[in-house]
Design a protein around this motif. Structure first.
Motif, mmCIF file in Angstrom:
data_model
loop_
_atom_site.group_PDB
_atom_site.id
_atom_site.type_symbol
_atom_site.label_atom_id
_atom_site.label_comp_id
_atom_site.label_asym_id
_atom_site.label_seq_id
_atom_site.Cartn_x
_atom_site.Cartn_y
_atom_site.Cartn_z
ATOM 1 N N GLU A 55 5.709 8.371 -11.449
ATOM 2 C CA GLU A 55 5.696 7.553 -12.672
ATOM 3 C C GLU A 55 7.062 6.904 -12.881
ATOM 4 O O GLU A 55 7.153 5.716 -13.242
ATOM 5 N N TYR A 58 7.491 4.104 -10.362
ATOM 6 C CA TYR A 58 6.706 2.927 -10.748
ATOM 7 C C TYR A 58 7.434 2.114 -11.813
ATOM 8 O O TYR A 58 7.575 0.895 -11.695
ATOM 9 N N ARG A 62 8.563 -1.719 -10.943
ATOM 10 C CA ARG A 62 7.525 -2.684 -11.318
ATOM 11 C C ARG A 62 8.091 -4.072 -11.583
ATOM 12 O O ARG A 62 7.422 -5.084 -11.343
ATOM 13 N N GLU A 66 5.485 -5.813 -8.927
ATOM 14 C CA GLU A 66 4.513 -4.953 -9.595
ATOM 15 C C GLU A 66 3.355 -4.596 -8.679
ATOM 16 O O GLU A 66 2.857 -3.476 -8.689
ATOM 17 N N ALA A 69 4.535 -1.932 -6.369
ATOM 18 C CA ALA A 69 4.860 -0.724 -7.136
ATOM 19 C C ALA A 69 3.599 0.054 -7.506
ATOM 20 O O ALA A 69 3.658 1.269 -7.729
ATOM 21 N N LYS A 70 2.469 -0.612 -7.547
ATOM 22 C CA LYS A 70 1.231 0.065 -7.924
ATOM 23 C C LYS A 70 0.762 1.065 -6.868
ATOM 24 O O LYS A 70 -0.143 1.856 -7.118
ATOM 25 N N PHE A 72 2.494 3.514 -6.148
ATOM 26 C CA PHE A 72 2.851 4.779 -6.793
ATOM 27 C C PHE A 72 1.718 5.246 -7.694
ATOM 28 O O PHE A 72 1.412 6.438 -7.758
ATOM 29 N N LEU A 73 1.083 4.308 -8.401
ATOM 30 C CA LEU A 73 -0.024 4.671 -9.283
ATOM 31 C C LEU A 73 -1.211 5.179 -8.470
ATOM 32 O O LEU A 73 -1.917 6.100 -8.889
ATOM 33 N N THR A 164 6.733 2.541 -0.504
ATOM 34 C CA THR A 164 7.269 3.463 -1.504
ATOM 35 C C THR A 164 8.651 3.973 -1.110
ATOM 36 O O THR A 164 9.500 4.206 -1.970
#
Length: 549
Positions: A55, A58, A62, A66, A69-70, A72-73, A164
């Motif tokens: 989290e 991210y 982001r 972005e 970076a997603k 990570f989600l 990542t």
């Protein structure tokens, strides 16, 4: 001095010390445990710590990119999924082993099961499993959580890097990236391009290089290991010239996009999320030629609501003002999926239910996005582009839905404009009927990334084909010409929004074909602007390069 040739994925020059990065290979011993409940609790404690780390990563990344970076989600969702937790808990309980060993076993079994499959979705999931496993094992072992680059800027060399991992590094300490595995269109390469960091792939690295001096030439794809004094001197001069050239390019920020003989060309930006808007304006793009709207659908638990989409498009329209902004409707499917979409598994998802096909199957989702775009059109100069159209029957369905959307907005007295529409030409079928398609929309945009892989029958992300995949193939160039001529025959414009639009070696070729606009990533705006301003179309009308296409 040793010289290694690879493939450049982003241009530039870097001189510095090498940091050889290797993922920790943990020698995990199988330990029989008596307190199973305690071991499962330790797993969940590590899992929650991993979620917290992801989290934070991210949120930190982001603003840079972005879309990337997603990832990570996606890994957070995997850690929180019941199936993953049950798999680890079951291994601990049934085999009475320690948590770290259960995590490693689960990772190895999944990797072995799917290692021969080339589908992007499967490869992405295996990479996620490997990354979260390494993170969990590291936490359970109490290791350092940050990828440290040291005190001075370095050239990072590795067998491979995940997006990542790039995001976890200190951007101020990263001079360049050199990898053995990867491609120009991999997510990691896209990240380095976004960060404007020189990057090379296809160079077989050695951990003994760690600490040695190197030069990365992101123009020729060359790595010089322990360069001699003469090469160092030459590249220091080139590095300084490179900086000055970039400074000179910045002077073109507010210059017009026209050739030396006065022909105006549209030069637009491709973006993947709202955080790229500042770069679009900074580099003086004519507008946005491609907004990949998938960023609003990925990395979440459910469909975005119409009002959420509307607010984003309204902000986009207001920020860009009179500049044209082309929103591509969601190109979901293949390697762009989310769990809530519940897309059935496909043997070959690249050839499967994706793009406009998926939208037409899920009309409720499609209508919500179209309503949001039309509502936002009242606040700026928006246009719509449909991905993966390959038949007029699909256009019949699209036009029927558009009619319903407009009628619904009129009934509710919601203001909107009759905005331009376009089709992304991405398949040989679309090329062959491009004149018929041009009659249905205001302009055509050629997506050369997918067009190339469908024409050559090669997955552009398959590492086994990296030396055979050729986006300069004569067939691709002939197809571009065909589409441009078809559009012009109907009085419409045609442009290119794929990766090769940024290839300045082809700029003159494209202009002589009659291409009306080019759309590239923001970092490539100025080099392409310089190339087109240096082109004089009044000279050498019958170039040999043109005849050969």
């Amino acid at each position: 001095m040793e010289i290694y040739k690879g493939t450049a994925t982003f241009s530039g020059i870097a001189i510095g010390k090498i940091l050889y990065y290797s993922r920790g290979e943990y020698q995990i011993r199988q330990c029989l445990v008596s307190n199973i409940k305690k071991e499962i609790q330790e797993f969940h404690t590590a899992r929650l710590q991993a979620v917290k780390e992801l989290e934070e990563l991210y949120e930190k990344n982001r603003s840079l990119n972005e879309q990337e970076a997603k990832f990570f989600l996606g890994q957070i969702r995997l850690l929180e999924s019941e199936s993953y937790q049950k798999a680890i808990e079951s291994c601990i309980s049934l085999e009475k082993v320690n948590a770290a060993y259960a995590i490693m076993t689960n990772r190895d079994e999944l990797t072995e099961t799917f290692r021969n499959l080339e589908e992007p979705v499967v490869r992405r999931r295996i990479q996620d499993i490997q990354e979260i496993s390494a993170r969990l094992i590291r936490i359970l072992g109490g290791s350092c959580t940050r990828i440290s680059l040291g005190d001075e800027p370095v050239i990072v060399v590795a067998e491979s890097l995940a997006p990542t991992e790039i995001m976890e590094m200190d951007k101020q300490k990263l001079l360049a990236v050199v990898m053995h595995h990867g491609s120009a269109v991999s997510h990691t390469s896209i990240m380095t391009k976004t960060m404007e960091i020189p990057a090379l792939v296809d160079i077989e690295a050695d951990d003994e290089w760690d600490g040695q001096t190197a030069i990365v030439d992101g123009y020729t794809g060359t790595l010089y290991l322990n360069p001699d004094a003469e090469i160092k001197r030459e590249y220091r001069i080139r590095l300084e010239a490179d900086k000055k050239e970039k400074e000179e390019l910045l002077k073109l920020k507010n210059q017009t996009d026209e050739t030396a003989d006065g022909k105006k060309i549209g030069l637009y930006a491709n973006i993947g999320n709202m955080s790229d808007l500042n770069n679009v304006l900074f580099y003086g793009a004519a507008g946005i030629g491609l907004l990949r709207s998938e960023f609003q659908y990925l990395g979440r638990e459910n469909y975005p609501r119409e009002n959420e989409l509307f607010r984003a498009y309204k902000q986009l329209a207001e920020t860009m003002g009179d500049r044209l902004t082309v929103i591509r409707t969601s190109d979901l499917g293949a390697d762009k999926q989310a769990s809530y979409l519940d897309i059935p598994e496909e043997t070959n998802p690249i050839m499967g239910n994706r793009g406009i096909r998926l939208c037409l199957d899920r009309k409720r989702m499609f209508k919500a996005q179209l309503r949001a775009i039309y509502r936002a059109s009242a606040y700026g100069n928006l246009a719509i582009m449909y991905p993966m159209v390959s038949s007029e029957a699909e256009m019949d369905e699209i036009e029927e839905i558009i009619g319903e959307v407009k009628e619904g907005l009129k009934e509710k007295e919601i203001p909107f404009r009759d905005i331009q529409t376009s089709i992304m030409i991405e398949t040989p079928a679309a090329v062959m009927i491009s004149r018929e398609l041009a009659k249905r929309v205001d302009f055509l945009s050629i997506g050369t990334n997918d067009l190339t892989q469908y024409t050559l029958a090669m997955d552009r992300q398959n590492p086994l084909l990296k030396n055979k995949y050729d986006d300069h193939h004569p067939a691709i160039l002939r197809m571009i010409r065909m589409v441009v001529e078809a559009a012009h025959a109907e009085g419409k414009k045609a442009g290119i929004c794929g990766e090769i639009a940024a290839d300045t070696e082809l700029t003159e070729t494209f202009l002589r074909m009659g291409v009306d606009f080019l759309s590239v990533v923001p970092a490539c705006i100025l080099p392409v602007r310089k190339a087109l301003r240096d082109t004089d179309l009044s000279v050498g009308e019958a170039l040999e390069t043109e005849r050969s296409i």
